[in-house]
Enzyme design. Structure first.
Site, mmCIF file in Angstrom:
data_model
loop_
_atom_site.group_PDB
_atom_site.id
_atom_site.type_symbol
_atom_site.label_atom_id
_atom_site.label_comp_id
_atom_site.label_asym_id
_atom_site.label_seq_id
_atom_site.Cartn_x
_atom_site.Cartn_y
_atom_site.Cartn_z
ATOM 1 N N ASP A 225 0.837 -1.201 0.000
ATOM 2 C CA ASP A 225 0.000 0.000 0.000
ATOM 3 C C ASP A 225 0.875 1.256 0.000
ATOM 4 O O ASP A 225 1.847 1.346 0.750
ATOM 5 C CB ASP A 225 -0.870 -0.015 1.263
ATOM 6 C CG ASP A 225 -1.924 1.063 1.258
ATOM 7 O OD1 ASP A 225 -2.792 1.036 0.382
ATOM 8 O OD2 ASP A 225 -1.868 1.955 2.135
ATOM 9 N N GLU A 274 14.303 -15.220 0.521
ATOM 10 C CA GLU A 274 14.683 -16.248 1.500
ATOM 11 C C GLU A 274 13.730 -17.431 1.440
ATOM 12 O O GLU A 274 14.023 -18.502 1.964
ATOM 13 C CB GLU A 274 14.579 -15.689 2.940
ATOM 14 C CG GLU A 274 15.687 -14.773 3.346
ATOM 15 C CD GLU A 274 15.355 -14.124 4.690
ATOM 16 O OE1 GLU A 274 14.445 -14.613 5.397
ATOM 17 O OE2 GLU A 274 15.997 -13.119 5.003
HETATM 18 C C1 GLC Z 1 -4.176 3.090 -0.761
HETATM 19 C C2 GLC Z 1 -5.418 2.252 -0.591
HETATM 20 C C3 GLC Z 1 -6.546 3.128 -0.154
HETATM 21 C C4 GLC Z 1 -6.189 3.764 1.161
HETATM 22 C C5 GLC Z 1 -4.863 4.496 1.075
HETATM 23 C C6 GLC Z 1 -4.330 4.811 2.430
HETATM 24 O O1 GLC Z 1 -4.290 3.993 -1.784
HETATM 25 O O2 GLC Z 1 -5.674 1.564 -1.777
HETATM 26 O O3 GLC Z 1 -7.755 2.442 -0.062
HETATM 27 O O4 GLC Z 1 -7.182 4.674 1.543
HETATM 28 O O5 GLC Z 1 -3.879 3.711 0.444
HETATM 29 O O6 GLC Z 1 -3.894 3.630 3.050
#
Ligand code: GLC
Length: 545
Positions: A225, A274
């Site tokens: 993310d 790993e």
């Molecule tokens: C990414 C996720 C989204 C979230 C953001 C903050 O873009 O896909 O849904 O709100 O990160 O974590």
């Protein structure tokens, strides 16, 4: 809970998966079709109106039958749900709303038993303000070394009453919040999501440990993310302007796509390597160009990145062709596969985005699945679900909705729980309603309603995915051979005697077919007029050629 004592040999990978180092390694991810499950909206096992891991588990055979190779699960970790689980309070604990660690293990085990890989989300840019580290940092007060794990600063202005710099949150408003003792902390997203300071060795160690925790449990990889956000420019310099998010995707920002971030992924790659079983890292990286995205995919970094440049391309043959060429050209030097994605939990569903016409969504699916590389399918797109645009304000949960001037805040419309069966809501999603209301029209879009109907979107996806498997050349390589075609029409050849043609225009055109081409699959009805095959408006055709 399964104990895997020697992680170097711990491979939870599907029975038919090969070791990356073994002769004949599959590099399964290069052409994999990966299905995104958004847990709260997929299937509800306990009848509380919110999807969960037991629900997902019961539906894994559906995904196997659909014909995808892997499943990516959005976060199910312990979280106050200020941003639908992207605010993680404990990275090693399952939120009770989603189940238990044993449920997560059962999902991984069952998926592997079906030959499906499992990728989980990891959220390293920020945590929840309820995470133990942040709470401790708050308690200890200014000057505590525990504050070094986050970005705490004194404010500007006479009494520190102004934020330390001018950065804006992606969800609107300033990217800083002041705490009771007068210091401010940085949050590029909601105030409930404090950003980690990735200069802190404790943060670096902790995330390597979190990766190992999930790899030991058998996951096949991670969707990372905000992969572009972890490193901030030294000194946290001002942007000197407002509307900063308009620059996202156009230039490197002091808080996004900093070169220093690559060091982190080099160290993560070592961890992934790993483990046996070809574990992968997939970057959610918003960058100014496909070339800069490719930097995340150098051989010692990650394996794939979402192709947001393609997602953002309109329904226009020339623009699509350029986006396809640019994407393939950009990835070639680093040897990474291109990915193709049309929808996810953050954007307007593409049936709606491409003009609200399901014909275009059908054609877009066949185009995507004919391209070399890996494709991502967001739950419900195989049902042709449209964006839900009329959710009442009181049911909305997207934090951006409540903060105004950042992202449009309308992400709930693509997160409505999906319909499985029956005539009344929640359409087999569970037995206890659904956390967002489903439109009445969704009865006819349910899995049960579409199954066996050759004209349905679901059967189109099923057939396309089956053909993609039986033509392994389809996802392979990194080239498309463009063929001559009328304006507004795409035609390209893929290895293994396969051609795809797409009419993006609102008018029927003569199919640029040659004698001997045989239609394999069409997103719309093909007609013959005066012995010539007619490609209807907004239609894609796969040919054996
Ligand atoms: C990414 C996720 C989204 C979230 C953001 C903050 O873009 O896909 O849904 O709100 O990160 O974590």
């Amino acid at each position: 809970m399964t104990q895997q004592t020697n992680r170097h040999h711990a491979t939870g990978a599907p029975a038919d998966a090969a070791d990356a180092t073994a002769p004949g390694a599959t590099q399964w991810w290069r052409d994999a079709v990966i299905y995104q499950v958004y847990p709260r909206s997929f299937a509800d096992g306990n009848g509380d109106g919110m999807g969960d891991l037991p629900g997902i588990r019961t539906r894994l055979p559906y995904l196997k039958d659909l014909g995808v190779d892997a499943v990516w699960l959005s976060p199910f970790y312990s979280s106050p749900q200020a941003d639908a689980g992207y605010d993680v309070a404990d990275y090693r604990v399952i939120d009770p709303a989603f189940g238990t660690l044993a449920d997560a293990e059962a999902v991984i085990r069952d998926a592997h038993g079906l030959g499906l890989r499992v990728i989980v989300d990891v959220v390293p840019n920020h945590c929840s303000d309820q995470h133990a580290w942040f709470r401790q940092a708050l308690e200890e007060g200014p000057g505590s070394t525990l504050r070094d794990r986050f970005h705490f600063r004194k404010g500007r202005g006479e009494n520190g009453e102004l934020p330390p710099n001018d950065w804006e949150s992606v969800f609107g408003g300033p990217a800083w919040t002041r705490v009771a003792d007068g210091e401010w902390y940085l949050h590029l997203f909601a105030p409930e999501q404090p950003d980690f300071n990735w200069d802190s060795p404790a943060v670096q160690d902790e995330f390597r440990s979190i990766l190992r925790f999930w790899l030991d449990l058998g996951v096949d990889g991670f969707r990372i993310d905000v992969a572009h956000g972890l490193v901030k420019a030294p000194g946290l310099p001002d942007m000197g302007r407002t509307d900063q998010l308009k620059l996202l995707g156009n230039q490197v920002l002091p808080f996004f796509d900093q070169d220093g971030v690559h060091q982190i992924y080099r160290s993560w790659r070592k961890v992934l390597d790993e483990y046996a079983g070809e574990r992968i890292g997939v970057a959610e990286a918003w960058t100014p160009s496909a070339d800069r995205t490719a930097l995340y995919l150098r051989p010692d970094e990650l394996h794939q990145a979402f192709n947001f440049h393609y997602l953002g391309t309109g329904w226009d043959a020339a623009a699509l062709r350029a986006a396809i060429d640019d994407s393939l050209d950009a990835m070639r030097p680093v040897g990474a596969p291109t990915t193709w994605v049309l929808s996810n939990h953050d954007v307007v569903r593409h049936t709606t985005r491409l003009g609200g016409d399901v014909r275009r969504a059908r054609a877009a699916a066949l185009l995507m699945l004919a391209l070399p590389g890996s494709a991502y399918v967001y739950q419900g797109e195989e049902l042709g679900l449209p964006e839900v645009t009329d959710l009442p304000d009181e049911v909305r949960q997207d934090p951006a909705f409540f903060r105004g001037d950042g992202q449009d805040g309308l992400r709930d419309g693509c997160r409505v729980p999906i319909p499985w069966s029956g005539d009344t809501a929640p359409y087999g999603f569970g037995t206890g309603g659904s956390w967002l209301p489903q439109p009445p029209e969704w009865a006819r879009l349910s899995v049960a309603a579409q199954t066996g109907d050759p004209a349905s979107m679901l059967e189109l996806y099923r057939t396309a995915l089956r053909l993609r498997r039986s033509h392994p050349g389809l996802g392979a390589g990194d080239e498309v051979e463009w063929l001559d075609a009328p304006e507004g029409v795409l035609a390209f050849r893929r290895p293994g005697g396969f051609v795809c043609t797409v009419n993006t225009t609102p008018e029927p055109v003569r199919a640029p077919a040659h004698a001997g081409w045989r239609p394999l699959l069409s997103s719309g009805e093909l007609r013959t007029v005066d012995d010539e095959l007619i490609l209807p408006a907004d239609t894609a055709v796969w040919w054996e050629a």
